[in-house]
Design an enzyme around this catalytic site. Structure first.
Site, PDB file in Angstrom:
ATOM      1  N   GLU A 286       0.801  -1.220   0.045  1.00 45.58           N
ATOM      2  CA  GLU A 286      -0.071   0.052  -0.027  1.00 45.58           C
ATOM      3  C   GLU A 286       0.803   1.266  -0.016  1.00 45.58           C
ATOM      4  O   GLU A 286       0.779   2.092   1.071  1.00 45.58           O
ATOM      5  CB  GLU A 286      -0.995  -0.047   1.359  1.00 45.58           C
ATOM      6  CG  GLU A 286      -1.870  -1.103   1.481  1.00 45.58           C
ATOM      7  CD  GLU A 286      -2.440  -1.311   2.649  1.00 45.58           C
ATOM      8  OE1 GLU A 286      -1.956  -0.397   3.576  1.00 45.58           O
ATOM      9  OE2 GLU A 286      -3.397  -1.637   2.795  1.00 45.58           O
ATOM     10  N   GLY A 288       1.801   4.848  -0.568  1.00 49.46           N
ATOM     11  CA  GLY A 288       1.092   6.333  -0.824  1.00 49.46           C
ATOM     12  C   GLY A 288       2.068   7.282  -1.321  1.00 49.46           C
ATOM     13  O   GLY A 288       2.267   7.739  -2.417  1.00 49.46           O
ATOM     14  N   TYR A 329       6.690  17.212  12.105  1.00 45.73           N
ATOM     15  CA  TYR A 329       7.822  15.939  11.931  1.00 45.73           C
ATOM     16  C   TYR A 329       9.321  16.632  11.985  1.00 45.73           C
ATOM     17  O   TYR A 329      10.113  16.007  11.816  1.00 45.73           O
ATOM     18  CB  TYR A 329       7.429  14.864  10.897  1.00 45.73           C
ATOM     19  CG  TYR A 329       6.006  14.591  10.605  1.00 45.73           C
ATOM     20  CD1 TYR A 329       5.286  14.052  11.669  1.00 45.73           C
ATOM     21  CD2 TYR A 329       5.415  15.017   9.437  1.00 45.73           C
ATOM     22  CE1 TYR A 329       3.902  13.753  11.115  1.00 45.73           C
ATOM     23  CE2 TYR A 329       4.268  14.531   9.159  1.00 45.73           C
ATOM     24  CZ  TYR A 329       3.394  14.012  10.163  1.00 45.73           C
ATOM     25  OH  TYR A 329       2.156  13.657   9.700  1.00 45.73           O
ATOM     26  N   CYS A 356       0.472  32.771  11.469  1.00 46.29           N
ATOM     27  CA  CYS A 356       0.514  33.752  12.809  1.00 46.29           C
ATOM     28  C   CYS A 356       1.262  32.986  13.733  1.00 46.29           C
ATOM     29  O   CYS A 356       0.761  32.626  15.072  1.00 46.29           O
ATOM     30  CB  CYS A 356      -0.737  34.189  13.288  1.00 46.29           C
ATOM     31  SG  CYS A 356      -1.328  35.368  12.158  1.00 46.29           S
ATOM     32  N   GLU A 357       2.434  32.179  13.361  1.00 45.06           N
ATOM     33  CA  GLU A 357       2.946  31.720  14.501  1.00 45.06           C
ATOM     34  C   GLU A 357       4.523  31.273  14.082  1.00 45.06           C
ATOM     35  O   GLU A 357       4.724  30.926  12.782  1.00 45.06           O
ATOM     36  CB  GLU A 357       2.464  30.154  15.161  1.00 45.06           C
ATOM     37  CG  GLU A 357       1.967  29.315  14.090  1.00 45.06           C
ATOM     38  CD  GLU A 357       1.331  28.118  14.982  1.00 45.06           C
ATOM     39  OE1 GLU A 357       0.144  28.147  14.914  1.00 45.06           O
ATOM     40  OE2 GLU A 357       1.971  27.099  15.378  1.00 45.06           O
TER      41      GLU A 357
HETATM   42  N1  LLP Z   1      -1.292   1.856   4.776  1.00 45.77           N
HETATM   43  C1  LLP Z   1      -1.699   2.405   5.713  1.00 45.77           C
HETATM   44  C2  LLP Z   1      -2.510   1.447   6.793  1.00 45.77           C
HETATM   45  C3  LLP Z   1      -1.395   3.533   6.262  1.00 45.77           C
HETATM   46  O1  LLP Z   1      -1.657   3.757   7.495  1.00 45.77           O
HETATM   47  C4  LLP Z   1      -0.291   4.305   5.565  1.00 45.77           C
HETATM   48  C5  LLP Z   1       0.018   5.599   6.009  1.00 45.77           C
HETATM   49  C6  LLP Z   1       0.006   3.748   4.204  1.00 45.77           C
HETATM   50  C7  LLP Z   1      -0.459   2.495   3.918  1.00 45.77           C
HETATM   51  C8  LLP Z   1       0.865   4.448   3.222  1.00 45.77           C
HETATM   52  O2  LLP Z   1       1.930   4.877   3.760  1.00 45.77           O
HETATM   53  P1  LLP Z   1       3.156   5.808   2.873  1.00 45.77           P
HETATM   54  O3  LLP Z   1       3.370   4.709   1.760  1.00 45.77           O
HETATM   55  O4  LLP Z   1       2.391   6.950   2.291  1.00 45.77           O
HETATM   56  O5  LLP Z   1       4.274   6.073   3.780  1.00 45.77           O
HETATM   57  N2  LLP Z   1       1.390  12.303   7.531  1.00 45.77           N
HETATM   58  C9  LLP Z   1       2.787  11.473   7.628  1.00 45.77           C
HETATM   59  C10 LLP Z   1       2.499  10.113   6.990  1.00 45.77           C
HETATM   60  C11 LLP Z   1       1.718   9.302   7.629  1.00 45.77           C
HETATM   61  C12 LLP Z   1       1.304   7.894   7.052  1.00 45.77           C
HETATM   62  C13 LLP Z   1       0.013   7.412   7.633  1.00 45.77           C
HETATM   63  N3  LLP Z   1      -0.232   6.087   7.083  1.00 45.77           N
HETATM   64  C14 LLP Z   1       3.740  12.176   6.550  1.00 45.77           C
HETATM   65  O6  LLP Z   1       3.510  13.597   6.164  1.00 45.77           O
HETATM   66  O7  LLP Z   1       4.883  11.950   6.569  1.00 45.77           O
END
Ligand code: LLP
Length: 429
Positions: A286, A288, A329, A356-357
């Site tokens: 999966e 992203g 992060y 504003c921060e």
């Molecule tokens: N599968 C599940 C169940 C997940 O919770 C996530 C991401 C993915 C797949 C995809 O992960 P990726 O391949 O995109 O790393 N906001 C954070 C990242 C949070 C990821 C949450 N879950 C950032 O900006 O780094």
């Protein structure tokens, strides 16, 4: 190694083209801030995944970025989808994505999430907590049928920041192996005739650049599959190893080696299953960020430059409302000046937003030409994932538009949020 889309080319006078489109022209035409998405780069990344996992299933994790065009690209390139809310699910299905190729996640699914999933016929629902089985079985009804998976905490964690590490039992996701919660949930699911358990799922974290934690997690998941066969006499046909594949945000940073990951996971899976006499399950992943992150470029206009003490702040017309990642992060980006050639010496500056921060930083300690001034254009690469999807309404600045670039043309995918939008949602008294 470059962190820009493969289509990126320099233009005369400090210009830069992505997808054959001049970034300065895109900024003029669509205004700033604007997010530019290279369609060719997204498609190419989808294909690289399909090629690396030819017998597996690749689900794009919609939380990284979702739009109707993105849904179509992912579908045309042969990927499935991972969603985690009724909103993501509904948008994908109404854009034409086949619901049976969608997996629904969530540690706390709302009644609306479950109702929407069942109404639209989502392929699989991933059970994440002990109470969910009974809730879901009741919603499906005695005559119904729903494929499910179980989110397992394998006791292996990895990732670029504490807030995105999800593989051990000190965080909110999944059912733990070590204290038997995963095993109990599996027994409960198998007791519900309308729920069909088709596989196990785990997601150990995000922005991971090493293959080893994935292999270690897979080994434990195969161990659980063996236990399930011994206890219940069934062999699960699917194993979903989640996403989390890391990408470089700045030149020289490491990336996860996808080919190596595919090879190691495959070898470990086949060897582990063969040794235990298990039929090899279908591998699901999966990604992203690695699909869409490097395909995006954020463009900002400089509004002010301030020299204070020994710091130089370059303030732009966006910030933490379109990219909260540095504040959340502490991540670092590598922006550059575009659209104007400068012969000035590079100077260490901090690119900040307009909110504003003081924590509203886009890129700390980056080298920009010493003559950077109001009106200049700043481009931030690797802006496609978890920026706009995490954008907020802070200070009512409004979320930027998304523009697709491809083969020399630019088109608007998502329009800018306007002052009218704010006013029309607010019903007054
Ligand atoms: N599968 C599940 C169940 C997940 O919770 C996530 C991401 C993915 C797949 C995809 O992960 P990726 O391949 O995109 O790393 N906001 C954070 C990242 C949070 C990821 C949450 N879950 C950032 O900006 O780094």
């Amino acid at each position: 190694m470059s962190v820009w889309p493969a289509s990126t080319t320099p233009l005369p006078h400090g210009g830069l083209a992505v997808g054959g489109v001049s970034m300065a022209e895109a900024a003029d035409r669509f205004g700033t801030p604007v997010y530019v998405l290279d369609e060719g780069e997204v498609r190419e990344r989808c294909r690289t995944y399909r090629d690396a996992f030819p017998d597996g299933e690749v689900l794009y994790a919609a939380k990284a970025f979702l739009s109707r065009a993105m849904v179509r690209w992912v579908q045309e390139e042969g990927l499935g989808l991972d969603v985690c809310s009724a909103g993501e699910l509904e948008l994908a299905v109404t854009a034409g994505f086949p619901p049976e190729r969608i997996v629904l996640h969530g540690n706390a699914k709302s009644p609306q999430d479950i109702e929407t999933a069942l109404r639209l016929g989502v392929g699989r629902i991933v059970i994440d907590s002990p109470s969910e089985t009974a809730r879901l079985a009741a919603a499906v009804g005695p005559q119904g049928h729903q494929k499910v998976m179980v989110r397992v905490v394998p006791g292996i964690s990895a990732g670029g920041h504490e807030k995105i590490r999800t593989g051990t039992d000190n965080q909110k996701f999944g059912l733990t192996l070590t204290d038997g919660h995963a095993q109990q949930a599996i027994t409960r699911i198998l007791d519900q005739p309308q729920l069909e358990l088709v596989g196990l799922h785990c997601h150990i974290g995000s922005q991971i650049t090493d293959v080893k934690p994935y292999v270690a997690a897979l080994r434990r998941m195969v161990g659980l599959m063996v236990h399930i066969r011994e206890t219940h006499g069934i062999v699960l046909p699917e194993l979903d190893m989640g996403g989390g594949h890391g990408v470089p945000y700045r030149p020289g940073e490491p990336a996860l080696d996808l080919t190596l990951l595919a090879r190691k996971l495959r070898t470990e899976l086949v060897e582990g299953c063969t040794a235990a006499g298990l039929t090899v399950p279908r591998l699901i992943i999966e990604p992203g960020r690695a699909v869409v992150g490097p395909a995006g470029v954020a463009l900002y206009r400089v509004l002010a430059v301030k020299h204070t003490g020994d710091r130089v702040f370059v303030a732009v017309d966006g910030g933490m409302s379109d990219n909260p990642r540095p504040a959340l992060y502490g991540v670092r980006y590598a922006p550059r000046l575009v659209g104007r050639a400068s012969t000035a010496e590079p100077l260490t500056t901090t690119v900040v937003g307009r909110h504003c921060e003081a924590g509203d930083v886009i890129a700390a300690d980056v080298r920009l030409p010493a003559d950077t001034r109001p009106g200049d254009l700043i481009a931030v690469p690797v802006a496609g994932a978890y920026q706009l999807s995490m954008a907020s309404g802070y200070n009512l600045v409004g979320r930027p538009p998304v523009v697709a670039v491809h083969n020399g043309t630019a088109r608007l995918l998502i329009r800018r949020e306007t002052l009218d939008d704010f006013r029309s949602r607010d019903l007054g008294d």
